[in-house]
Design a protein around this motif. Sequence first.
Motif, short mmCIF file in Angstrom:
data_model
loop_
_atom_site.label_atom_id
_atom_site.label_comp_id
_atom_site.label_asym_id
_atom_site.label_seq_id
_atom_site.Cartn_x
_atom_site.Cartn_y
_atom_site.Cartn_z
N LYS A 139 2.09 -39.61 -9.34
CA LYS A 139 2.12 -40.74 -8.41
C LYS A 139 1.85 -42.06 -9.13
O LYS A 139 2.53 -43.06 -8.91
CB LYS A 139 1.08 -40.52 -7.29
N LEU A 140 0.85 -42.07 -10.01
CA LEU A 140 0.46 -43.32 -10.67
C LEU A 140 1.49 -43.80 -11.68
O LEU A 140 1.62 -45.00 -11.91
CB LEU A 140 -0.91 -43.17 -11.31
N LYS A 141 2.24 -42.90 -12.28
CA LYS A 141 3.26 -43.31 -13.24
C LYS A 141 4.34 -44.18 -12.60
O LYS A 141 5.03 -44.94 -13.29
CB LYS A 141 3.89 -42.10 -13.93
N SER A 142 4.45 -44.13 -11.28
CA SER A 142 5.42 -44.97 -10.59
C SER A 142 4.87 -46.38 -10.31
O SER A 142 5.59 -47.24 -9.83
CB SER A 142 5.87 -44.31 -9.28
N CYS A 143 3.59 -46.59 -10.61
CA CYS A 143 2.96 -47.89 -10.38
C CYS A 143 3.13 -48.78 -11.62
O CYS A 143 3.05 -48.29 -12.75
CB CYS A 143 1.47 -47.73 -10.09
N HIS A 144 3.32 -50.07 -11.39
CA HIS A 144 3.47 -51.04 -12.48
C HIS A 144 2.23 -50.98 -13.39
O HIS A 144 1.10 -51.00 -12.93
CB HIS A 144 3.63 -52.45 -11.92
N THR A 148 -13.04 -38.96 -7.43
CA THR A 148 -12.69 -40.32 -7.77
C THR A 148 -11.85 -40.31 -9.04
O THR A 148 -11.96 -39.38 -9.85
CB THR A 148 -13.95 -41.19 -7.94
N LEU A 149 -11.04 -41.32 -9.20
CA LEU A 149 -10.27 -41.49 -10.42
C LEU A 149 -11.24 -42.01 -11.48
O LEU A 149 -11.77 -43.12 -11.35
CB LEU A 149 -9.12 -42.47 -10.20
N ALA A 150 -11.50 -41.21 -12.51
CA ALA A 150 -12.50 -41.58 -13.52
C ALA A 150 -11.88 -42.34 -14.68
O ALA A 150 -12.50 -43.24 -15.23
CB ALA A 150 -13.20 -40.32 -14.03
N ALA A 151 -10.66 -41.99 -15.06
CA ALA A 151 -10.03 -42.64 -16.21
C ALA A 151 -8.56 -42.31 -16.26
O ALA A 151 -8.11 -41.32 -15.70
CB ALA A 151 -10.70 -42.19 -17.51
N VAL A 152 -7.83 -43.19 -16.93
CA VAL A 152 -6.44 -42.92 -17.28
C VAL A 152 -6.30 -43.21 -18.77
O VAL A 152 -7.00 -44.07 -19.31
CB VAL A 152 -5.44 -43.77 -16.47
N ARG A 153 -5.43 -42.45 -19.41
CA ARG A 153 -5.22 -42.64 -20.84
C ARG A 153 -3.75 -42.75 -21.13
O ARG A 153 -2.99 -41.91 -20.65
CB ARG A 153 -5.82 -41.47 -21.63
N PRO A 154 -3.32 -43.73 -21.89
CA PRO A 154 -4.13 -44.83 -22.38
C PRO A 154 -4.57 -45.73 -21.22
O PRO A 154 -3.99 -45.69 -20.14
CB PRO A 154 -3.21 -45.58 -23.33
N ARG A 155 -5.60 -46.49 -21.49
CA ARG A 155 -6.17 -47.37 -20.47
C ARG A 155 -5.14 -48.38 -19.99
O ARG A 155 -4.22 -48.72 -20.71
CB ARG A 155 -7.38 -48.10 -21.02
N VAL A 156 -5.33 -48.84 -18.77
CA VAL A 156 -4.46 -49.88 -18.21
C VAL A 156 -5.32 -51.11 -17.94
O VAL A 156 -6.54 -51.02 -17.83
CB VAL A 156 -3.76 -49.42 -16.91
N LEU A 171 -4.62 -51.80 -12.47
CA LEU A 171 -5.50 -50.92 -11.71
C LEU A 171 -5.66 -51.42 -10.27
O LEU A 171 -5.58 -50.64 -9.32
CB LEU A 171 -6.86 -50.82 -12.40
N ARG A 172 -5.85 -52.72 -10.11
CA ARG A 172 -5.94 -53.29 -8.76
C ARG A 172 -4.63 -53.09 -8.01
O ARG A 172 -4.62 -52.79 -6.81
CB ARG A 172 -6.31 -54.77 -8.82
N GLY A 173 -3.51 -53.24 -8.70
CA GLY A 173 -2.20 -53.06 -8.07
C GLY A 173 -1.95 -51.63 -7.61
O GLY A 173 -1.17 -51.40 -6.69
N ALA A 174 -2.61 -50.67 -8.24
CA ALA A 174 -2.43 -49.26 -7.89
C ALA A 174 -3.43 -48.79 -6.84
O ALA A 174 -3.43 -47.62 -6.47
CB ALA A 174 -2.57 -48.40 -9.15
N ARG A 175 -4.26 -49.68 -6.34
CA ARG A 175 -5.30 -49.31 -5.39
C ARG A 175 -4.73 -48.60 -4.16
O ARG A 175 -5.30 -47.63 -3.68
CB ARG A 175 -6.09 -50.56 -4.97
N GLU A 176 -3.61 -49.08 -3.66
CA GLU A 176 -3.00 -48.47 -2.48
C GLU A 176 -2.57 -47.03 -2.77
O GLU A 176 -2.78 -46.13 -1.95
CB GLU A 176 -1.80 -49.30 -2.02
#
Length: 93
Positions: A18-23, A46-54, A59-64
């Motif tokens: 799902k997140l890979k589709s987010c800017h 909770t989402l603890a981390a993504v690698r590599p970091r964004v 991150l704010r844009g992916a909140r929805e």
Amino acid sequence: MDRAICSFAELQSVCLEKLKSCHGFEAVNEVLVQPRENCGDAANWTLAAVRPRVDNNSLRGAREAIDFLQKTYALDHVEAAARSNARRRRVGA
């Protein structure tokens, strides 16, 4: 609303897809989730981390998308409890 119950591996896979589709998340290849305790009716993870970091704007844009995932999926309670207990033992050791 009933949430679909997932293992850690399943939940991390769904979140990554799902997140890979987010800017800003296009290059992300790993998502880490962490169980939450005493969450009541809220998401038990909770989402603890993504690698590599964004960056923070991405991150704010992916909140929805993250909110959607937390309302749609729940971490298996048995697996979440086992991970929480293991984490407490590591921290307390």
